[in-house]
Design an enzyme around this catalytic site. Structure first.
Site, short mmCIF file in Angstrom:
data_model
loop_
_atom_site.label_atom_id
_atom_site.label_comp_id
_atom_site.label_asym_id
_atom_site.label_seq_id
_atom_site.Cartn_x
_atom_site.Cartn_y
_atom_site.Cartn_z
CB CYS A 194 -3.84 -13.36 -2.04
SG CYS A 194 -6.26 -12.98 -2.45
NE ARG A 220 -3.80 -2.28 2.53
CZ ARG A 220 -2.93 -3.16 3.56
NH1 ARG A 220 -3.14 -3.04 4.81
NH2 ARG A 220 -4.51 -4.22 3.94
CG ASP A 260 -6.32 -6.82 -2.71
OD1 ASP A 260 -5.36 -7.61 -3.27
OD2 ASP A 260 -5.92 -6.43 -2.03
CG ASN A 320 -19.71 -8.48 -10.43
OD1 ASN A 320 -18.88 -8.24 -11.06
ND2 ASN A 320 -19.84 -9.15 -10.35
CG PHE A 356 -11.48 -7.15 -6.23
CD1 PHE A 356 -12.56 -8.07 -6.81
CD2 PHE A 356 -10.98 -6.86 -7.42
CE1 PHE A 356 -13.19 -8.25 -7.61
CE2 PHE A 356 -10.58 -7.23 -8.67
CZ PHE A 356 -12.31 -8.66 -9.41
CG ASP A 406 -15.44 -5.11 -2.27
OD1 ASP A 406 -14.47 -5.09 -2.07
OD2 ASP A 406 -16.55 -6.15 -2.30
#
Length: 407
Positions: free
Chosen positions: A351, A223, A311, A289, A239, A261
């Site tokens: 991730c 970040r 992300d 979305n 996201f 989000d």
């Protein structure tokens, strides 16, 4: 004479154990000498009788033994686990520094030789998740050691909240639940909400209802990398979850930030964090979305943003669905690349451990080719060092983060 049952394993299992990987799978066990119960300490040996390590046994799990030590002289008493806790805390204090030690991951499972155990610190609250039956049995010692060692460092713990509300616990023969851990060495904890300061941004963290353990700590320094180049930019944060990347971009001097989000709850939390930091004039939260939004923007030939952040949640949690995940990652990255002007910036990450770095990089190359752009890499990063990567345990290496200029 060692007091533990002996499990003899295949050559394949031996090679993994000798390389330092702590998992012994059920199909790798070929003989057992002695008896044991789920969660007991057992010794692991090669077919030829070579000692390989000692760990927690579990016949219910696919992972039959989780090795915690390869030192035959270790005694698995309270002092052993207290040392493990002390080492973990000393490491975090060193690599994170005093300022960032107030909100970071204190224990990261196998990376700290405490399998299946996660402990995060959010200021005065610790949040724990235990996914290994054996560790669940010794957690009273672990938790007491955490409180005592932190007290010696001048840190007062208000409470330990257990987020054991995950289905994977059932694979190890445990039930799901969440709630405050009760012990005579802990005060009455009160509210499950606490405030943290990360990179100069304030967040209310709800450890009872937030995702995972309440907040995603592993992107802390990524970040900062975003904030460093955000000045004057018009940023789209996709996201956004609780708005962390968006808020860091705003703190870095972004001209405007839109945080998106699909979750109504996430947008509500983001709005609260925007207000808390006084950034209402810069950051706007929007429920949508992301896939649909990027498609709509592309159809409208939108050029409102010159910095896009991707992300997403893990698109794959197993090796069997990696190819589907690659399609999902490529779709959002391709659309983002097309939306950005020449000279714009893209932050993108994954991730998922199963989305290996080589696969992720190949996907980005393919997306750039299809978008008709070139990628100038600014940085390639991973998870913050409070989530250490053990080279002999590939599962600890999961976060990929890339920062590009699109040219």
């Amino acid at each position: 004479m060692r007091p533990y049952a002996k499990l003899y394993i295949t050559r394949k299992g031996e090679m993994a154990a000798r390389s330092g990987h702590p998992w012994v799978y059920g199909e790798e066990v070929i003989r057992v000498d002695g008896t044991y119960a789920t969660g007991d300490i057992v010794d692991v040996y090669s077919q030829k009788g070579r000692y390989l390590g000692t760990g927690f046994a579990n016949d219910i799990s696919k992972i039959r033994v989780r090795i915690v030590s390869d030192n035959a002289n270790d005694r698995f008493d309270d002092a052993f686990w207290q040392r493990r806790v002390k080492y973990a805390l000393q490491y975090r204090y060193t690599v994170m520094g005093p300022a960032d030690f107030s909100c970071c991951r204190l224990i990261f499972g196998d990376a700290d030789q405490m399998p299946g155990l996660t402990v995060d610190r959010y200021n005065d609250i610790l949040v724990a998740q235990t996914l290994c039956y054996g560790m669940d049995q010794v957690k009273p010692v672990i938790f007491k050691a955490l409180v005592d060692e932190l007290a010696a460092m001048g840190v007062s713990v208000r409470g330990i909240y257990e987020r054991n509300d995950v289905k994977v616990r059932e694979l190890d023969g445990m039930t799901q639940y969440k709630g405050w851990y009760e012990a005579d060495f802990l005060p009455q904890p009160g509210s499950p909400v606490t405030t943290i300061n990360e990179n100069g941004v304030l967040y209310d963290v709800d450890v009872e209802n937030g995702q995972k353990t309440g907040f995603f700590l592993d992107q802390k320094y990524n970040r900062l990398a975003v904030a460093k180049i955000a000045a004057g930019r018009h940023v789209l944060d996709c996201f956004t979850h609780t708005g962390a990347f968006a808020l860091n971009a705003a703190k870095g001097g972004a001209a405007s930030v839109t945080a998106v989000d699909v979750s109504e709850e996430a947008v509500a939390m983001t709005n609260e964090n925007i207000r808390r930091n006084g950034l209402e004039q810069i950051v706007t939260a929007k429920q949508a979305n992301v896939f649909d939004l990027l498609t709509e923007m592309a159809e409208q030939k939108c050029r409102d943003y010159d910095f896009i952040i991707l992300d997403p949640p893990a698109f794959t949690k197993s090796g069997h669905t990696v190819h589907n995940a690659i399609r999902g990652y490529k779709e959002i990255n391709l659309k983002a690349m097309k939306l950005l002007p020449r000279g714009g910036y893209l932050a993108t990450c994954s991730c998922s451990h199963f989305m290996r770095d080589d696969l992720f990089r190949r996907m980005l190359r393919d997306a750039a080719k299809d978008a008709g752009v070139h990628l100038r890499q600014i940085e390639g990063r991973q998870q913050s060092p409070d989530h250490p990567i053990l080279w002999n345990v590939p599962e600890t290496d999961y976060l990929k983060f890339y920062l590009f200029q699109v040219v």
